[in-house]
Design a protein around this motif. Sequence first.
Motif, PDB file in Angstrom:
ATOM      1  N   LEU A   1       0.950  -1.228   0.185  1.00  7.11           N
ATOM      2  CA  LEU A   1      -0.086   0.058   0.117  1.00  7.11           C
ATOM      3  C   LEU A   1       0.963   1.336   0.131  1.00  7.11           C
ATOM      4  N   GLU A   2       1.737   1.217   0.781  1.00  4.10           N
ATOM      5  CA  GLU A   2       2.866   2.335   0.876  1.00  4.10           C
ATOM      6  C   GLU A   2       3.575   2.772  -0.654  1.00  4.10           C
ATOM      7  N   ALA A   3       3.811   1.515  -1.396  1.00  8.53           N
ATOM      8  CA  ALA A   3       4.622   1.745  -2.381  1.00  8.53           C
ATOM      9  C   ALA A   3       3.887   1.986  -3.792  1.00  8.53           C
ATOM     10  N   GLN A   4       2.428   1.421  -3.651  1.00 15.38           N
ATOM     11  CA  GLN A   4       1.877   1.380  -4.858  1.00 15.38           C
ATOM     12  C   GLN A   4       0.547   2.219  -4.918  1.00 15.38           C
ATOM     13  N   PRO A   5      -0.024   2.573  -6.112  1.00 17.20           N
ATOM     14  CA  PRO A   5      -1.152   3.473  -5.975  1.00 17.20           C
ATOM     15  C   PRO A   5      -2.307   2.610  -5.362  1.00 17.20           C
ATOM     16  N   LEU A   6      -3.235   3.404  -4.729  1.00 18.43           N
ATOM     17  CA  LEU A   6      -4.228   2.689  -3.816  1.00 18.43           C
ATOM     18  C   LEU A   6      -5.289   1.963  -4.791  1.00 18.43           C
ATOM     19  N   GLY A   7      -5.522   2.452  -5.864  1.00 20.96           N
ATOM     20  CA  GLY A   7      -6.758   1.759  -6.842  1.00 20.96           C
ATOM     21  C   GLY A   7      -6.356   0.486  -7.248  1.00 20.96           C
ATOM     22  N   TRP A   8      -4.899   0.327  -7.659  1.00 19.86           N
ATOM     23  CA  TRP A   8      -4.525  -1.030  -8.161  1.00 19.86           C
ATOM     24  C   TRP A   8      -4.412  -1.896  -7.085  1.00 19.86           C
ATOM     25  N   VAL A   9      -3.958  -1.808  -5.740  1.00 21.77           N
ATOM     26  CA  VAL A   9      -4.092  -2.723  -4.988  1.00 21.77           C
ATOM     27  C   VAL A   9      -5.303  -3.085  -4.309  1.00 21.77           C
ATOM     28  N   THR A  10      -6.393  -2.174  -4.371  1.00 24.76           N
ATOM     29  CA  THR A  10      -7.846  -2.481  -3.919  1.00 24.76           C
ATOM     30  C   THR A  10      -8.293  -3.080  -5.236  1.00 24.76           C
ATOM     31  N   LEU A  11      -8.085  -3.105  -6.538  1.00 23.36           N
ATOM     32  CA  LEU A  11      -8.492  -3.942  -7.544  1.00 23.36           C
ATOM     33  C   LEU A  11      -8.129  -5.341  -7.360  1.00 23.36           C
ATOM     34  N   LEU A  12      -6.877  -5.410  -7.016  1.00 23.63           N
ATOM     35  CA  LEU A  12      -6.466  -6.758  -7.027  1.00 23.63           C
ATOM     36  C   LEU A  12      -6.863  -7.415  -5.655  1.00 23.63           C
ATOM     37  N   ARG A  13      -6.921  -6.737  -4.788  1.00 23.75           N
ATOM     38  CA  ARG A  13      -7.715  -7.280  -3.566  1.00 23.75           C
ATOM     39  C   ARG A  13      -9.220  -7.843  -3.945  1.00 23.75           C
ATOM     40  N   LEU A  14      -9.900  -7.131  -4.552  1.00 23.39           N
ATOM     41  CA  LEU A  14     -11.348  -7.347  -4.919  1.00 23.39           C
ATOM     42  C   LEU A  14     -11.161  -8.479  -6.037  1.00 23.39           C
ATOM     43  N   ILE A  15     -10.490  -8.831  -6.846  1.00 19.72           N
ATOM     44  CA  ILE A  15     -10.408  -9.891  -7.719  1.00 19.72           C
ATOM     45  C   ILE A  15      -9.975 -11.043  -6.910  1.00 19.72           C
ATOM     46  N   GLY A  16      -9.075 -10.967  -6.031  1.00 18.91           N
ATOM     47  CA  GLY A  16      -8.656 -11.929  -5.216  1.00 18.91           C
ATOM     48  C   GLY A  16      -9.757 -12.507  -4.141  1.00 18.91           C
ATOM     49  N   ALA A  17     -10.588 -11.608  -3.900  1.00 22.75           N
ATOM     50  CA  ALA A  17     -11.704 -11.891  -3.038  1.00 22.75           C
ATOM     51  C   ALA A  17     -12.800 -12.712  -3.645  1.00 22.75           C
ATOM     52  N   ILE A  18     -13.272 -12.132  -4.995  1.00 20.95           N
ATOM     53  CA  ILE A  18     -14.185 -12.990  -5.899  1.00 20.95           C
ATOM     54  C   ILE A  18     -13.759 -14.087  -6.192  1.00 20.95           C
ATOM     55  N   ALA A  19     -12.586 -13.884  -6.617  1.00 22.49           N
ATOM     56  CA  ALA A  19     -12.063 -15.620  -7.065  1.00 22.49           C
ATOM     57  C   ALA A  19     -12.059 -16.576  -5.847  1.00 22.49           C
ATOM     58  N   GLY A  20     -11.707 -16.107  -4.568  1.00 19.01           N
ATOM     59  CA  GLY A  20     -11.683 -16.747  -3.669  1.00 19.01           C
ATOM     60  C   GLY A  20     -13.145 -17.243  -3.111  1.00 19.01           C
ATOM     61  N   LEU A  21     -14.221 -16.477  -3.204  1.00 19.33           N
ATOM     62  CA  LEU A  21     -15.535 -16.978  -2.829  1.00 19.33           C
ATOM     63  C   LEU A  21     -15.911 -18.053  -3.728  1.00 19.33           C
ATOM     64  N   VAL A  22     -15.558 -17.786  -5.131  1.00 16.41           N
ATOM     65  CA  VAL A  22     -16.183 -18.650  -6.148  1.00 16.41           C
ATOM     66  C   VAL A  22     -15.447 -20.113  -5.909  1.00 16.41           C
ATOM     67  N   VAL A  23     -14.178 -20.359  -5.710  1.00 13.86           N
ATOM     68  CA  VAL A  23     -13.449 -21.257  -4.982  1.00 13.86           C
ATOM     69  C   VAL A  23     -13.945 -21.942  -3.925  1.00 13.86           C
ATOM     70  N   ILE A  24     -14.428 -21.212  -3.016  1.00 18.09           N
ATOM     71  CA  ILE A  24     -14.794 -21.957  -1.566  1.00 18.09           C
ATOM     72  C   ILE A  24     -16.260 -22.451  -2.044  1.00 18.09           C
ATOM     73  N   ALA A  25     -17.040 -21.610  -2.638  1.00 14.29           N
ATOM     74  CA  ALA A  25     -18.204 -22.064  -2.797  1.00 14.29           C
ATOM     75  C   ALA A  25     -18.325 -23.518  -3.660  1.00 14.29           C
ATOM     76  N   ALA A  26     -17.420 -23.627  -4.382  1.00 13.63           N
ATOM     77  CA  ALA A  26     -17.228 -24.905  -5.216  1.00 13.63           C
ATOM     78  C   ALA A  26     -16.795 -25.967  -4.558  1.00 13.63           C
ATOM     79  N   LEU A  27     -16.009 -25.692  -3.691  1.00 13.11           N
ATOM     80  CA  LEU A  27     -15.360 -26.687  -2.685  1.00 13.11           C
ATOM     81  C   LEU A  27     -16.617 -27.299  -1.705  1.00 13.11           C
ATOM     82  N   ARG A  28     -17.211 -26.227  -1.390  1.00 12.49           N
ATOM     83  CA  ARG A  28     -18.466 -26.789  -0.502  1.00 12.49           C
ATOM     84  C   ARG A  28     -19.603 -27.099  -1.203  1.00 12.49           C
ATOM     85  N   GLY A  29     -19.761 -27.186  -2.458  1.00 12.68           N
ATOM     86  CA  GLY A  29     -20.727 -27.709  -3.154  1.00 12.68           C
ATOM     87  C   GLY A  29     -21.880 -26.822  -3.219  1.00 12.68           C
TER      88      GLY A  29
END
Length: 320
Positions: A204-232
């Motif tokens: 966060l200190e080294a990179q623009p806020l928007g790009w860090v937030t964007l990647l966090r959201l992508i990680g969150a959405i991908a993670g939700l889909v994977v968790i839902a798939a694993l749990r059926g």
Amino acid sequence: MHIGLGETLSILSAAAWAVGVILYRQLVRDLPPMTLGLLKNSLVLLMLLAVLPLVPMLHGGGLPTMSLPEAALALGSGLLGIALADTLYFTALARLGAGRMGVIGNSYSPLVILLSVLFLDERLGPWQLAGFVLVMAGVMVIARRPASRAANNGHLDLPLAPRPMLPAETAAAPTHISHLTAVLLGLASIALMAVAIVMIKPVLEAQPLGWVTLLRLIGAIAGLVVIAALRGQLRQLSPAGRRVNWKMLLAAAFIGQFLSMLLWLGGYKYTLASIAAILNETASIFIVLMAWLWLREPLGLRGALGVSLTLGGVVLMLAV
């Protein structure tokens, strides 16, 4: 009194999240937590993609220049701190109830402070430590409302979240886990949130806020889909056939997640992680005050005392 950009953003984040809590409190009655989580994160991602090119402060003047390790940390922070932490949090919340989870959530600030001391070499001064004690005392006073009152009004008994997160009181309580297991899951979810924000602090200190937030959201959405798939539970992610108040969802996603998340991460970017974590606890004040003003719920002596203690702590935190 020192009120820098980071401190201001942290307090504004708490206020934005409090508005989101009031709105999400109504939405969660009609949508399962995982469905609501995917919808709100997807909407926030679209909002960020629309705004990112237009605000130089968010994109830093061009395309991201992150190294692979930095990008991996941002994605991993979203996976751990949003997708996985939310799943554990919702499971524990369904078993324990919002009131107990609100108290467990109070472990967030101490964990961030501990991790910041160990890994970021941060230190709090005596005034800031005194402010931390007062803030936590105020939050505990508000969180420990009488059970009968919480059961009667059903509004203020909300998790006092340390970061933007959905309340999920209506999730079906899992009967297969014990009370102790639920407590441990709740603590694990808070620990993951603390780890996720401390691990991304240097990025966060080294990179623009928007790009860090964007990647966090992508990680969150991908993670939700994977968790839902694993749990059926992939089908539960779809809103098809469910009643969705889209106007309220858009308002909640914009104020309680989009603005709140940017302000929240901005606070961590421009001030010490330990300071930002403590100031985020003022969300409890805003939730109580907004419920009093917006929902016409009585403030009461306990609420007034909690607000006063927390405000006093914030003043001490910003006194130096």
